[in-house]
Design an enzyme around this catalytic site. Structure first.
Site, short mmCIF file in Angstrom:
data_model
loop_
_atom_site.label_atom_id
_atom_site.label_comp_id
_atom_site.label_asym_id
_atom_site.label_seq_id
_atom_site.Cartn_x
_atom_site.Cartn_y
_atom_site.Cartn_z
N LYS A 40 -15.60 11.49 -5.33
CA LYS A 40 -16.69 11.70 -4.44
C LYS A 40 -16.20 12.45 -3.23
O LYS A 40 -15.14 12.05 -2.70
CB LYS A 40 -17.22 10.36 -4.05
CG LYS A 40 -18.14 9.63 -5.08
CD LYS A 40 -18.81 8.59 -4.71
CE LYS A 40 -19.65 7.76 -5.96
NZ LYS A 40 -19.94 6.64 -5.62
N ASP A 99 -4.87 13.90 -14.56
CA ASP A 99 -5.75 14.41 -15.24
C ASP A 99 -7.07 15.09 -14.59
O ASP A 99 -7.84 15.62 -15.11
CB ASP A 99 -6.20 13.32 -16.20
CG ASP A 99 -7.03 12.16 -15.45
OD1 ASP A 99 -6.38 11.60 -14.47
OD2 ASP A 99 -8.23 12.11 -15.54
N ASP A 129 -5.20 7.40 -8.05
CA ASP A 129 -6.63 7.36 -8.11
C ASP A 129 -7.32 8.67 -7.38
O ASP A 129 -6.74 9.06 -6.30
CB ASP A 129 -7.03 6.26 -7.35
CG ASP A 129 -6.85 4.84 -7.73
OD1 ASP A 129 -6.42 4.95 -8.90
OD2 ASP A 129 -6.95 3.73 -7.00
N GLU A 174 0.85 -1.10 -0.01
CA GLU A 174 -0.16 -0.15 0.07
C GLU A 174 0.85 1.24 0.20
O GLU A 174 1.90 1.48 0.71
CB GLU A 174 -0.76 -0.19 1.27
CG GLU A 174 -2.06 0.63 1.15
CD GLU A 174 -1.97 2.10 1.40
OE1 GLU A 174 -2.63 3.01 0.72
OE2 GLU A 174 -1.17 2.37 2.51
#
Ligand SMILES: C[S@@+](CC[C@H](N)C(=O)[O-])C[C@H]1O[C@@H](n2cnc3c(N)ncnc32)[C@H](O)[C@@H]1O
Length: 207
Positions: A116, A148, A112, A89
């Site tokens: 949300k 991005d 990532d 991780e």
């Protein structure tokens, strides 16, 4: 009792003990500036960088075993001795495993974005991570970030401004350090779709 430990892939690092920091010698036997590719995906960036810069060491960190196996296979087929892969991780690696003052550049490329609002706390670039990052970077070491995702980019800029321990550097492709900086698999995909790529470069001050 049968052991459930799997053998390491060629070039993979499986720490003996996840509850103490690795020593530099456990990462690489040859001393050289260390670069870390956090959340390396298919590893294309690290593989190209390791070929281009044989006098630097590269640690590619990725949680997915299938990807780790493929990167190790490609590195071993290419005979790369300066690339190792750690399946772990990302936040844990920086907070608990990497030796202090050991990393010359840490690349966080298209992580990532956790779009949300209820998941923003999972975004890597925030206070605790930045404090840990500062400890593992050498003085003058750099943090390079690309995404991005505009909202994550603004978030990262705000977190870095609040953190206030790093200096901002221009992302100048004429600069020797950036003149060879391969596009990652995700970058190629986003650019092909016409998405803008945002990038920032920060330095841990020398004093
Ligand atoms: C969006 S991809 C980007 C991959 C690569 N950096 C690129 O630009 O092509 C994010 C990668 O990070 C890995 N990843 C996501 N969260 C992670 C975590 N917490 N620890 C380690 N790897 C993680 C994913 O498995 C995936 O391979």
């Amino acid at each position: 009792m049968k052991s459930t430990l799997r053998p390491a892939e060629p070039g993979e690092i499986i720490p003996e003990d996840y509850f103490r920091r690795l020593t530099p010698a456990e990462l690489f036997t040859t001393e050289a500036p260390l670069e870390v590719d956090l959340g390396c995906g298919n590893g294309s960036f690290s593989l190209e960088m390791a070929q281009q810069f044989p006098d630097r060491n590269f640690l590619a960190v990725e949680r997915l075993l299938g990807r780790v196996r493929k990167i190790c296979k490609r590195a071993s087929e290419t005979g790369l001795k300066n690339l190792r892969v750690l399946r772990l991780e990302a936040r844990y690696t920086v907070e608990w495993l990497l030796p202090h003052a050991s990393v010359s550049r840490l690349h966080l490329l298209f992580p990532d974005p956790w779009p949300k609002a209820k998941h923003h706390r999972r975004r890597l670039v925030q206070r605790d991570f930045l404090h840990a990052l500062r400890k593992v970077l050498v003085p003058g070491g750099e943090f390079l970030f690309k995404t991005d995702h505009e909202d994550y980019f603004e978030w990262a800029r705000e977190e870095l401004a609040l953190f206030d321990h790093f200096e901002s550097l221009p992302w100048d492709e004429q600069n020797d350090e950036l003149s060879f900086y391969p596009e990652t698999a995700f970058e190629e995909q986003w650019r092909a779709e016409g998405r803008a790529v945002h990038q920032l470069r920060m330095r841990n001050p020398t004093a």
